[in-house]
Design an enzyme around this catalytic site. Sequence first.
Site, PDB file in Angstrom:
ATOM      1  N   GLU A 327       0.836  -1.215   0.000  1.00  0.00           N
ATOM      2  CA  GLU A 327       0.000   0.000   0.000  1.00  0.00           C
ATOM      3  C   GLU A 327       0.866   1.258   0.000  1.00  0.00           C
ATOM      4  O   GLU A 327       0.545   2.240  -0.661  1.00  0.00           O
ATOM      5  CB  GLU A 327      -0.975   0.000   1.186  1.00  0.00           C
ATOM      6  CG  GLU A 327      -1.901  -1.220   1.273  1.00  0.00           C
ATOM      7  CD  GLU A 327      -2.560  -1.643  -0.032  1.00  0.00           C
ATOM      8  OE1 GLU A 327      -2.753  -0.799  -0.917  1.00  0.00           O
ATOM      9  OE2 GLU A 327      -2.871  -2.850  -0.170  1.00  0.00           O
ATOM     10  N   TYR A 412      -1.620  -7.979 -11.226  1.00  0.00           N
ATOM     11  CA  TYR A 412      -0.757  -7.910 -10.042  1.00  0.00           C
ATOM     12  C   TYR A 412       0.549  -8.664 -10.270  1.00  0.00           C
ATOM     13  O   TYR A 412       1.627  -8.077 -10.346  1.00  0.00           O
ATOM     14  CB  TYR A 412      -1.460  -8.537  -8.834  1.00  0.00           C
ATOM     15  CG  TYR A 412      -2.454  -7.649  -8.134  1.00  0.00           C
ATOM     16  CD1 TYR A 412      -3.728  -7.459  -8.641  1.00  0.00           C
ATOM     17  CD2 TYR A 412      -2.134  -7.014  -6.935  1.00  0.00           C
ATOM     18  CE1 TYR A 412      -4.652  -6.670  -7.988  1.00  0.00           C
ATOM     19  CE2 TYR A 412      -3.050  -6.213  -6.273  1.00  0.00           C
ATOM     20  CZ  TYR A 412      -4.313  -6.042  -6.803  1.00  0.00           C
ATOM     21  OH  TYR A 412      -5.221  -5.248  -6.160  1.00  0.00           O
TER      22      TYR A 412
HETATM   23  N1  BES Z   1      -5.860  -1.369  -4.598  1.00  0.00           N
HETATM   24  C1  BES Z   1      -5.934  -2.614  -3.924  1.00  0.00           C
HETATM   25  C2  BES Z   1      -7.229  -2.844  -3.198  1.00  0.00           C
HETATM   26  C3  BES Z   1      -8.366  -3.188  -4.117  1.00  0.00           C
HETATM   27  C4  BES Z   1      -8.442  -4.451  -4.678  1.00  0.00           C
HETATM   28  C5  BES Z   1      -9.359  -2.289  -4.404  1.00  0.00           C
HETATM   29  C6  BES Z   1      -9.503  -4.768  -5.517  1.00  0.00           C
HETATM   30  C7  BES Z   1     -10.391  -2.591  -5.261  1.00  0.00           C
HETATM   31  C8  BES Z   1     -10.479  -3.837  -5.817  1.00  0.00           C
HETATM   32  C9  BES Z   1      -4.798  -2.773  -2.921  1.00  0.00           C
HETATM   33  O1  BES Z   1      -3.657  -2.056  -3.213  1.00  0.00           O
HETATM   34  C10 BES Z   1      -4.405  -4.212  -2.959  1.00  0.00           C
HETATM   35  O2  BES Z   1      -3.956  -4.638  -3.972  1.00  0.00           O
HETATM   36  N2  BES Z   1      -4.588  -4.928  -1.866  1.00  0.00           N
HETATM   37  C11 BES Z   1      -4.300  -6.332  -1.781  1.00  0.00           C
HETATM   38  C12 BES Z   1      -3.023  -6.574  -1.071  1.00  0.00           C
HETATM   39  C13 BES Z   1      -1.812  -6.699  -1.910  1.00  0.00           C
HETATM   40  C14 BES Z   1      -0.622  -7.030  -1.034  1.00  0.00           C
HETATM   41  C15 BES Z   1      -1.912  -7.685  -3.037  1.00  0.00           C
HETATM   42  C16 BES Z   1      -5.389  -6.964  -0.941  1.00  0.00           C
HETATM   43  O3  BES Z   1      -6.283  -6.244  -0.499  1.00  0.00           O
HETATM   44  O4  BES Z   1      -5.360  -8.171  -0.761  1.00  0.00           O
HETATM   45 ZN    ZN Z   2      -2.494  -2.742  -4.853  1.00  0.00          ZN
END
Ligand code: BES
Ligand code: ZN
Length: 641
Positions: A327, A412
Site C-alpha cells: 500500500e 498484479y
Molecule cells: N488497490 C488494492 C485494493 C483493491 C483491490 C481495491 C480490488 C479494489 C479492488 C490494494 O492495493 C491491494 O492490492 N490490496 C491487496 C493486497 C496486496 C498485497 C496484493 C489486498 O487487499 O489483498
Molecule cells: Zn495494490
Amino acid sequence: MANASRALFLLVLCIGLSGCQDSGPPPALTAPPEFQVETGTDPHSFAEYEKVRITHLRLDLDADLAARTLTGYAVLELERPEPGFQRLVLDTRDLDIRDINAIQPDGQYLPVSWRFGADQGHLGRPLVIALPAGIEQVRIDYATSPDAFGLQWLDAQQTSSGKPFMFSQSQPHYARTWVPLQDTPAVRYTFDATVRVPSDLMAVMGADGNAFERNETGEYQFTMPQPIPSYLMAIAIGDLEFAEAGPRTGVYAEPDWVERAAAEFGVLEQMLEIGENLYGPYRWGRYDLLVMPPSFPFGGMENPRLSYITPTIIAGDGSLLALVAHELAHSWSGNLVTNAAWRDLWLNEGFTVYFEARIMEALYGAEIRNQLAKLSWDALQDTLATIEQGDRQLVRDLSGQDPEQAFTLVPYVMGGFFMDWLEHRVGREAFDQFLRDYFDHFAFQSLDSEEFRAYLEQQLVAEHPEKLDMAEIDEWLYQPGLPDSAVAIEPKSDAFERVDAARLAWQSGEKRPDALPTETWSVHQWRHFLSGLEGAVDAQGMATLDSAFELSQQQNYEILFLWLMRSIETRYEPGIERLEPFLIEVGRNKFTRPLYAALAETDWGRDWAIEIYQRARPGYHPLTRQASEAALGIDANSGVP
Ligand code: BES
Ligand code: ZN
C-alpha cells in the site's frame, strides 16, 4: 432569487435539455440517456471529461450514523476545454440529489436544470446537468443512500470499541455512491472537505488535516493539495485513536487495536525511507495507516496519506507486512502515476507488486522476497490455468464488464514479473533509474498502457537496444499468459524445496511431523507447506499435524486460512469448528470467498455455509456480500438457494 428572474434563468438553461419547466425547482427526469460513451474514453464512466473537467472539489458533509447517511453538498470547480459545450455529466449511483445550482463568477446561485439518465446497474446513472456558458462552479446538494455500495456502516455492536464505525471503499468505481463526480481515474482534482460527526467519534480522510485527537465540536477539516483520481477519495468515522510510528508516520485504530497495531507497524517510517531511496521523494506529506474493522473487504487500500489496512495482518511478529509495503508503494505507482482506465490496472498493481518486493528485500533480505515471489508465481500458475484465455492478458478489454473483474493475479503478479523481467534484462541500476525518471515524468498524471509503452520504447529500449526489443515487450503486454521469455525470472526457493522434502518425508512415513525442521520455518514456508497439502492429506493426517503444531489454534490468518481450506477438503472437524467464528468475524474477501466456495462444493457443507452466511451478512461489506453470494450460488436478495 425572485421567481421571475429564476424562471428566466431556467428558460435560458433549458436549451438543449428536454423536460425543463418554466418555474419551480427543476425536476429529476428519467428519460433514456441520448449520449454515447465516446471511444477512447473510460468505458466505466459517463463523464465527458475531454469537454468539461473537474479540477477541484469542495465537500461539506454531515454524517448520521443511525440513519447511515452522509448529507451535504459538493461544489465542483470546472475547467472547460470546450467552452461552448453546455452540459456536465457526472457519475452517480444511488445518490439522492436534492438541488443543483451553478455558482456564477459573482458568487450568486443559479438553479440549473438536470436529470438522470437510465440506470445502468453497477455503473449507476449519469447525472446530466445543464451548464451555462461562463459557469465554472456547480453546487450539488445531496444525500447518500443507507445502501451506498461504497460505504460500510457498522453499528455499536459490530465493533470492538462498542461505538459505530463507517468507512468508504471507492476503488474501482464506488466513489460515485457517495460523491457525485467524474468517477474515472483519467480525471484528477484537488479537494477540501468539512465533515461533521457525533462528538464521541472522529472523522479521518485520505487527505491532509487528519487530527491526532478527537475534538469536542465533531467538525473536521481536510485538504488534498495534490490532484487525485476519484477512486482515491476516502473517508472513515469511528472511535479512533492515534499512535505515532515515526516523524511522518503513525497508526489510527479503535482503542483496543491501537497499541498492538503501533507495535506491528513500527517499521513504517523505515519503509517510507526505503521507498524514497528507491524511487524518489514521497510527495504526500504524512503517511499513516488506518486499521479497519475485520469486515474490511480487502487486505489494504492505498488511500493517499492514509492507507486502510485489515487487522488480519497483525500477526504479532511482523510476518505479514508485505501488505503494508504494497500500500505504501502505491504512493508512487498508482497514486502519483495512475492508470487512465481499469484496462490499464497493471500499471498500478504490477508496478506496485514489484516495488513492494523491493521494499521487502531492502528490509528483510532477498530470501524472504524470494519466498514471497515463489508463492506468487505458483498462485499465478493456478490462476492462469483456471481463467479464460481473454482474461490472461496484462492489457485487457473491460468494456461491458464490471471493473471489479480486472482485479486478478494477472495485473498484479504477472505485471510484477514483467517488471522483474525488465530489470533482469537491463540490470538493476538502469531499471531503477528508468523508474525514478518515470515517476518524475508522469507525476500526478494518469496514463494508459500505450503511453507507457511509448515511454519505455523511447527510454529503456532506446538505451538498451541489444537487451530489449518491442516484440518481446508486446508479448508481455498483449498476449495471454506468461511469455516464454519469463523462464529467466522464475523464482526458485531452496527454502521451499526443503519444505517439500520435509512434507514428503512425513507423507512417506519416514518421519513423524514433530521430527520435521519446522522451528526455523518462516510464515511463508508454512504457507507453502499447507498449499502443498492440497489433495494430498486426509482427516487423519490433518489430526496428526494438528497435534504436533496446534494448527487449529493458529493466530496467523494466512496460515489459519489455508488450514481451514484443508479442513474443509478433508472434513477435519477441529478445523471446521473454527470456520463459523472465522466467517462471522472476518469479511476479507481473499479469505471468505474461497472458504464459502469450498464449502459450497461439498456434499455436507453448502446448507450450513448458507446459514453461516445469513448470520454473518449484517456485518459484511456490500462487496463481501456480493462475492459470498456468488460463491454460494445464492440469490442476492432472498439469501436462499
Ligand atoms: N488497490 C488494492 C485494493 C483493491 C483491490 C481495491 C480490488 C479494489 C479492488 C490494494 O492495493 C491491494 O492490492 N490490496 C491487496 C493486497 C496486496 C498485497 C496484493 C489486498 O487487499 O489483498
Ligand atoms: Zn495494490
